[in-house]
Design an enzyme around this catalytic site. Structure first.
Site, mmCIF file in Angstrom:
data_model
loop_
_atom_site.group_PDB
_atom_site.id
_atom_site.type_symbol
_atom_site.label_atom_id
_atom_site.label_comp_id
_atom_site.label_asym_id
_atom_site.label_seq_id
_atom_site.Cartn_x
_atom_site.Cartn_y
_atom_site.Cartn_z
ATOM 1 N N CYS A 1 -15.667 -9.146 -16.336
ATOM 2 C CA CYS A 1 -16.821 -8.323 -15.950
ATOM 3 C C CYS A 1 -17.954 -8.488 -16.967
ATOM 4 N N CYS B 1 -21.773 -6.869 -17.093
ATOM 5 C CA CYS B 1 -22.184 -6.446 -15.743
ATOM 6 C C CYS B 1 -21.730 -5.017 -15.458
ATOM 7 N N ASP C 1 0.799 -1.225 0.000
ATOM 8 C CA ASP C 1 0.000 0.000 0.000
ATOM 9 C C ASP C 1 0.836 1.282 0.000
ATOM 10 N N CYS D 1 -15.490 2.153 2.584
ATOM 11 C CA CYS D 1 -16.780 1.779 1.984
ATOM 12 C C CYS D 1 -16.583 0.466 1.233
ATOM 13 N N CYS E 1 -21.471 -2.649 -9.915
ATOM 14 C CA CYS E 1 -20.698 -1.766 -9.013
ATOM 15 C C CYS E 1 -20.937 -0.306 -9.372
ATOM 16 N N CYS F 1 -22.886 2.329 -6.541
ATOM 17 C CA CYS F 1 -22.090 3.292 -5.764
ATOM 18 C C CYS F 1 -23.001 4.396 -5.203
HETATM 19 C C1 B12 Z 1 -4.883 5.850 -3.906
HETATM 20 C C2 B12 Z 1 -5.558 4.589 -3.463
HETATM 21 C C3 B12 Z 1 -6.920 4.669 -3.150
HETATM 22 C C4 B12 Z 1 -7.768 5.901 -3.468
HETATM 23 C C5 B12 Z 1 -8.077 5.905 -4.995
HETATM 24 C C6 B12 Z 1 -8.703 4.574 -5.457
HETATM 25 C C7 B12 Z 1 -8.521 4.257 -6.926
HETATM 26 N N1 B12 Z 1 -9.525 3.601 -7.487
HETATM 27 O O1 B12 Z 1 -7.495 4.535 -7.519
HETATM 28 C C8 B12 Z 1 -8.985 5.691 -2.529
HETATM 29 C C9 B12 Z 1 -8.722 6.379 -1.197
HETATM 30 C C10 B12 Z 1 -10.340 6.179 -3.066
HETATM 31 C C11 B12 Z 1 -8.932 4.188 -2.326
HETATM 32 C C12 B12 Z 1 -10.033 3.432 -1.974
HETATM 33 C C13 B12 Z 1 -9.988 2.046 -1.789
HETATM 34 N N2 B12 Z 1 -8.881 1.278 -1.733
HETATM 35 CO CO1 B12 Z 1 -7.105 1.901 -2.214
HETATM 36 N N3 B12 Z 1 -5.371 2.314 -2.832
HETATM 37 C C14 B12 Z 1 -4.837 3.376 -3.343
HETATM 38 C C15 B12 Z 1 -3.365 3.127 -3.737
HETATM 39 C C16 B12 Z 1 -2.460 3.707 -2.634
HETATM 40 C C17 B12 Z 1 -2.955 3.696 -5.107
HETATM 41 C C18 B12 Z 1 -3.951 3.367 -6.230
HETATM 42 C C19 B12 Z 1 -3.692 4.179 -7.461
HETATM 43 O O2 B12 Z 1 -2.563 4.361 -7.892
HETATM 44 N N4 B12 Z 1 -4.776 4.686 -8.091
HETATM 45 C C20 B12 Z 1 -4.716 5.370 -9.338
HETATM 46 C C21 B12 Z 1 -5.251 4.432 -10.414
HETATM 47 C C22 B12 Z 1 -5.363 5.164 -11.751
HETATM 48 O O3 B12 Z 1 -4.287 3.405 -10.521
HETATM 49 P P1 B12 Z 1 -4.594 1.859 -10.203
HETATM 50 O O4 B12 Z 1 -5.646 1.709 -9.195
HETATM 51 O O5 B12 Z 1 -3.301 1.161 -9.961
HETATM 52 O O6 B12 Z 1 -5.219 1.435 -11.594
HETATM 53 C C23 B12 Z 1 -4.443 0.981 -12.698
HETATM 54 C C24 B12 Z 1 -5.287 -0.024 -13.477
HETATM 55 O O7 B12 Z 1 -6.663 0.286 -13.287
HETATM 56 C C25 B12 Z 1 -4.814 0.209 -14.884
HETATM 57 N N5 B12 Z 1 -5.858 0.073 -15.876
HETATM 58 C C26 B12 Z 1 -6.691 1.010 -16.307
HETATM 59 N N6 B12 Z 1 -7.492 0.494 -17.239
HETATM 60 C C27 B12 Z 1 -7.129 -0.787 -17.403
HETATM 61 C C28 B12 Z 1 -7.647 -1.758 -18.222
HETATM 62 C C29 B12 Z 1 -7.100 -3.031 -18.157
HETATM 63 C C30 B12 Z 1 -7.645 -4.074 -19.060
HETATM 64 C C31 B12 Z 1 -6.042 -3.327 -17.249
HETATM 65 C C32 B12 Z 1 -5.455 -4.683 -17.144
HETATM 66 C C33 B12 Z 1 -5.542 -2.306 -16.420
HETATM 67 C C34 B12 Z 1 -6.112 -1.066 -16.526
HETATM 68 O O8 B12 Z 1 -4.314 1.532 -14.992
HETATM 69 C C35 B12 Z 1 -4.226 2.117 -13.721
HETATM 70 C C36 B12 Z 1 -2.864 2.811 -13.640
HETATM 71 O O9 B12 Z 1 -1.794 1.886 -13.769
HETATM 72 C C37 B12 Z 1 -3.311 1.556 -3.757
HETATM 73 C C38 B12 Z 1 -1.971 0.929 -3.359
HETATM 74 C C39 B12 Z 1 -0.960 1.014 -4.481
HETATM 75 N N7 B12 Z 1 0.252 1.347 -4.130
HETATM 76 O O10 B12 Z 1 -1.254 0.760 -5.642
HETATM 77 C C40 B12 Z 1 -4.448 1.159 -2.773
HETATM 78 C C41 B12 Z 1 -5.313 -0.085 -3.103
HETATM 79 C C42 B12 Z 1 -5.661 0.002 -4.568
HETATM 80 N N8 B12 Z 1 -6.523 0.124 -2.320
HETATM 81 C C43 B12 Z 1 -7.036 -0.958 -1.876
HETATM 82 C C44 B12 Z 1 -8.282 -1.040 -1.175
HETATM 83 C C45 B12 Z 1 -8.572 -2.316 -0.403
HETATM 84 C C46 B12 Z 1 -9.188 0.040 -1.216
HETATM 85 C C47 B12 Z 1 -10.666 0.036 -0.775
HETATM 86 C C48 B12 Z 1 -11.412 -1.271 -1.065
HETATM 87 C C49 B12 Z 1 -10.739 0.376 0.738
HETATM 88 C C50 B12 Z 1 -12.154 0.513 1.290
HETATM 89 N N9 B12 Z 1 -12.896 -0.567 1.493
HETATM 90 O O11 B12 Z 1 -12.584 1.603 1.576
HETATM 91 C C51 B12 Z 1 -11.239 1.239 -1.603
HETATM 92 C C52 B12 Z 1 -11.779 0.778 -2.981
HETATM 93 C C53 B12 Z 1 -12.205 1.896 -3.875
HETATM 94 C C54 B12 Z 1 -12.132 1.479 -5.354
HETATM 95 N N10 B12 Z 1 -13.226 0.981 -5.905
HETATM 96 O O12 B12 Z 1 -11.055 1.627 -5.981
HETATM 97 C C55 B12 Z 1 -6.204 -2.170 -2.268
HETATM 98 C C56 B12 Z 1 -6.906 -2.916 -3.419
HETATM 99 C C57 B12 Z 1 -6.763 -4.434 -3.390
HETATM 100 C C58 B12 Z 1 -7.422 -5.077 -4.596
HETATM 101 N N11 B12 Z 1 -7.755 -6.345 -4.454
HETATM 102 O O13 B12 Z 1 -7.616 -4.462 -5.636
HETATM 103 C C59 B12 Z 1 -4.831 -1.516 -2.654
HETATM 104 C C60 B12 Z 1 -4.059 -2.233 -3.754
HETATM 105 C C61 B12 Z 1 -3.982 -1.478 -1.356
HETATM 106 C C62 B12 Z 1 -3.398 -2.857 -0.999
HETATM 107 N N12 B12 Z 1 -2.082 -2.989 -0.975
HETATM 108 O O14 B12 Z 1 -4.069 -3.821 -0.781
HETATM 109 N N13 B12 Z 1 -7.686 3.694 -2.564
HETATM 110 S S1 SF4 Z 2 -19.793 -5.687 -10.131
HETATM 111 FE FE1 SF4 Z 2 -18.335 -4.412 -11.269
HETATM 112 S S2 SF4 Z 2 -16.361 -5.367 -10.912
HETATM 113 FE FE2 SF4 Z 2 -17.899 -6.893 -10.365
HETATM 114 S S3 SF4 Z 2 -18.213 -8.104 -12.258
HETATM 115 FE FE3 SF4 Z 2 -19.746 -6.463 -12.234
HETATM 116 S S4 SF4 Z 2 -18.756 -4.828 -13.418
HETATM 117 FE FE4 SF4 Z 2 -17.118 -6.222 -12.830
HETATM 118 S S1 SF4 Z 3 -15.841 2.541 -2.291
HETATM 119 FE FE1 SF4 Z 3 -18.020 3.154 -2.093
HETATM 120 S S2 SF4 Z 3 -18.081 5.316 -2.646
HETATM 121 FE FE2 SF4 Z 3 -16.093 4.523 -3.343
HETATM 122 S S3 SF4 Z 3 -16.479 3.909 -5.468
HETATM 123 FE FE3 SF4 Z 3 -16.874 2.080 -4.237
HETATM 124 S S4 SF4 Z 3 -19.078 2.174 -3.797
HETATM 125 FE FE4 SF4 Z 3 -18.485 4.212 -4.508
#
Ligand code: B12
Ligand code: SF4
Ligand code: SF4
Length: 321
Positions: free
Chosen positions: A196, A199, A141, A249, A202, A206
Site C-alpha cells: 500500500c 497510498c 465465508d 459496496c 480507499c 469511503c
Molecule cells: C464479517 C465480514 C464482513 C463484515 C466486516 C468486514 C471487515 N472488514 O472485517 C462486512 C459485512 C462489513 C463485510 C464487508 C465486505 N466483505 Co466480508 N467478510 C466477513 C467475514 C465473514 C469475516 C471477516 C472478519 O473476521 N473480520 C474481522 C477482522 C478484524 O478480521 P479480518 O478481516 O480477518 O482481518 C484480519 C487481518 O486484517 C489481520 N490484520 C490486522 N492488521 C494486520 C496487519 C498485517 C500486516 C497483516 C498481515 C494482517 C493484519 O487481523 C485481522 C484479524 O485476524 C469474512 C469471511 C471470513 N470467514 O473471514 C468475509 C470476507 C472478508 N468478505 C469478503 C468480501 C468480498 C466483502 C466485501 C468486498 C463485499 C462487498 N462488496 O460489499 C466487503 C468489503 C468491506 C471491507 N473493506 O472489508 C471476502 C474478502 C475477499 C478478499 N479478497 O479479501 C471474505 C474473505 C469472504 C470470502 N470468503 O471471500 N464483510
Molecule cells: S487504495 Fe487502499 S488498499 Fe489500495 S493500495 Fe491504496 S491504501 Fe492500499
Molecule cells: S465497502 Fe464501501 S462503505 Fe464499506 S468500507 Fe468500503 S467504501 Fe466504505
C-alpha cells in the site's frame, strides 16, 4: 542417500505441486498453502471486537477463539489450502451511471457459497486421493476461519488498508476459499510486503468514512454491513449512508490502484452475471411479495438480507436516486 525426513519433505512438496495443479484445473485463479498456527494478528481481532466494530455480527465474538487459533477449527488439522477466485466483471455489464441503484460485483453471479463450495469439495476429494487416510474440511465465508489472514500466510497477497486481501497480479476482487486438512504439505512463504505504501485512496473515498484507521473498519458505518448484515429498519442516518447502493459496496476496491491496474474480467463460466441481480428492478423490489422474491432471487446473495432486508434497501435507495 536421503534420510526419512528428507523423503517426507520431498513427498510433501510433490503433493503441494499436484494440489495446485488440480486447483488450477478446477478453475481457481491461484492456490497457496499455509501451515496452521496461532493467528499472529489475534490482538487486532480482539481490539476490533472490543471497539464494537463488528456491530451486531455477534457470531464473530462467538467464533473469536477459533479465528485466533485456526488449529481449533478442525482437530488434527495441520495445513490450509487457500484458493482465490477472481470475480471481477469489468465492463461486461458496465457500472450504471451514478445515482442509479448499484449492486456490489461479488453478488452479480450465482451465490458464490454454492459455486465455490462445490469446487472446494472437488479439491478436497483430490487432496484425500493424493494423501490416503487424510481428512479435509471446506470453508468459504461461512465458518470460524480467518480467511484473509490465511491467504496472506499462504503467500497470496497482503492485507490492504481497506482490509482486503490484495493479490499483486489479480487485485482484490477475489473470493477466498479454504480447505483445512491434516495432510502434511509443503507450505508457501507468507506474503510479507505491504504494497500500500503511502497510498490511502480507499480511506479517503469511503462514502461513509467507515474506516477508523488503516485496516480498521467500523462495520457499523459500512454500506456493505448496513445493506447485508443489519437487521431491522434504517434510521435516518443509515438511510442516507446507503446512498445508491442497493446491496454491498465496491468503492474502497474500485479506487484501489492495484485493481485499476490489474483486475481483469473473469472468464469463469460459473460466475457469469445474472442481470436480475446485477441490475435489479428496484421499483419492483420495493413492493415485491415474499413468494415472488424467493422465485426470483433463490440461490443469490440477496437471500442473506432476505425479502424484508431487500425491500428496506430498495426503499432507501429510491429515496436517493
Ligand atoms: C464479517 C465480514 C464482513 C463484515 C466486516 C468486514 C471487515 N472488514 O472485517 C462486512 C459485512 C462489513 C463485510 C464487508 C465486505 N466483505 Co466480508 N467478510 C466477513 C467475514 C465473514 C469475516 C471477516 C472478519 O473476521 N473480520 C474481522 C477482522 C478484524 O478480521 P479480518 O478481516 O480477518 O482481518 C484480519 C487481518 O486484517 C489481520 N490484520 C490486522 N492488521 C494486520 C496487519 C498485517 C500486516 C497483516 C498481515 C494482517 C493484519 O487481523 C485481522 C484479524 O485476524 C469474512 C469471511 C471470513 N470467514 O473471514 C468475509 C470476507 C472478508 N468478505 C469478503 C468480501 C468480498 C466483502 C466485501 C468486498 C463485499 C462487498 N462488496 O460489499 C466487503 C468489503 C468491506 C471491507 N473493506 O472489508 C471476502 C474478502 C475477499 C478478499 N479478497 O479479501 C471474505 C474473505 C469472504 C470470502 N470468503 O471471500 N464483510
Ligand atoms: S487504495 Fe487502499 S488498499 Fe489500495 S493500495 Fe491504496 S491504501 Fe492500499
Ligand atoms: S465497502 Fe464501501 S462503505 Fe464499506 S468500507 Fe468500503 S467504501 Fe466504505
Amino acid at each position: 542417500m536421503k534420510t526419512v525426513e528428507q523423503e517426507r519433505q520431498a513427498e510433501a512438496s510433490r503433493r503441494s505441486v499436484e494440489i495446485k495443479r488440480q486447483g488450477a484445473k478446477l478453475g481457481f485463479s491461484t492456490v497457496g498453502i499455509a501451515l496452521l498456527d496461532r493467528n499472529p494478528h489475534a490482538a487486532e481481532l480482539d481490539r476490533w471486537l472490543a471497539d464494537g466494530h463488528a456491530g451486531t455480527m455477534t457470531y464473530l465474538n462467538r467464533q473469536a477463539k477459533k479465528r485466533k487459533d485456526p488449529r481449533l477449527v478442525m482437530p488434527g488439522a495441520k495445513t490450509a489450502v487457500v484458493t482465490l477466485t477472481n470475480y471481477f466483471h469489468g465492463d461486461r455489464m458496465p457500472n450504471p451511471a451514478p445515482r442509479v441503484p448499484r449492486v456490489a460485483q461479488y453478488a452479480w453471479s450465482p451465490d458464490y457459497h454454492d459455486v465455490l463450495g462445490e469446487r472446494l469439495e472437488q479439491l478436497a476429494t483430490a487432496i484425500r486421493a493424493l494423501v490416503p487416510g487424510s481428512a479435509t474440511r471446506c470453508y468459504v465465508d461461512a465458518g470460524p476461519v480467518p480467511e484473509r489472514e490465511l491467504a496472506q500466510l499462504a503467500g497470496l497477497g497482503w492485507i490492504g488498508k481497506n482490509m482486503m486481501l490484495i493479490h499483486p497480479e489479480i487485485g482484490s476482487f477475489t473470493f477466498i476459499g479454504v480447505v483445512l486438512t491434516d495432510a502434511r504439505l509443503e507450505p508457501d512463504l507468507p506474503f510479507e510486503a505491504d504494497r500500500c505504501g503511502t497510498c490511502q485512496r480507499c480511506l479517503d473515498a469511503c462514502p461513509t468514512q467507515a474506516f477508523a484507521g488503516p485496516r480498521d473498519l467500523d462495520a457499523r458505518a459500512c454500506i456493505s454491513y448496513l445493506t447485508i448484515e443489519h437487521r431491522g429498519a434504517f434510521d435516518a442516518t443509515q438511510r442516507a449512508q446507503v446512498g445508491d447502493w442497493l446491496f454491498g459496496c465496491d468503492v474502497c476496491q474500485d479506487v484501489c490502484p492495484w485493481n485499476v491496474s490489474f483486475a481483469r474480467e473473469t472468464l469463469d463460466a460459473g460466475l457469469a452475471p445474472r442481470p436480475e441481480v446485477a441490475r435489479p428492478d428496484v421499483g419492483q423490489l420495493v413492493t415485491i411479495d415474499e413468494a415472488e422474491f424467493q422465485r426470483r432471487y433463490d440461490r443469490t446473495p440477496f437471500t442473506r438480507p432476505g425479502h424484508r432486508g431487500m425491500r428496506r434497501n430498495a426503499a432507501a435507495v429510491l429515496d436517493d436516486v
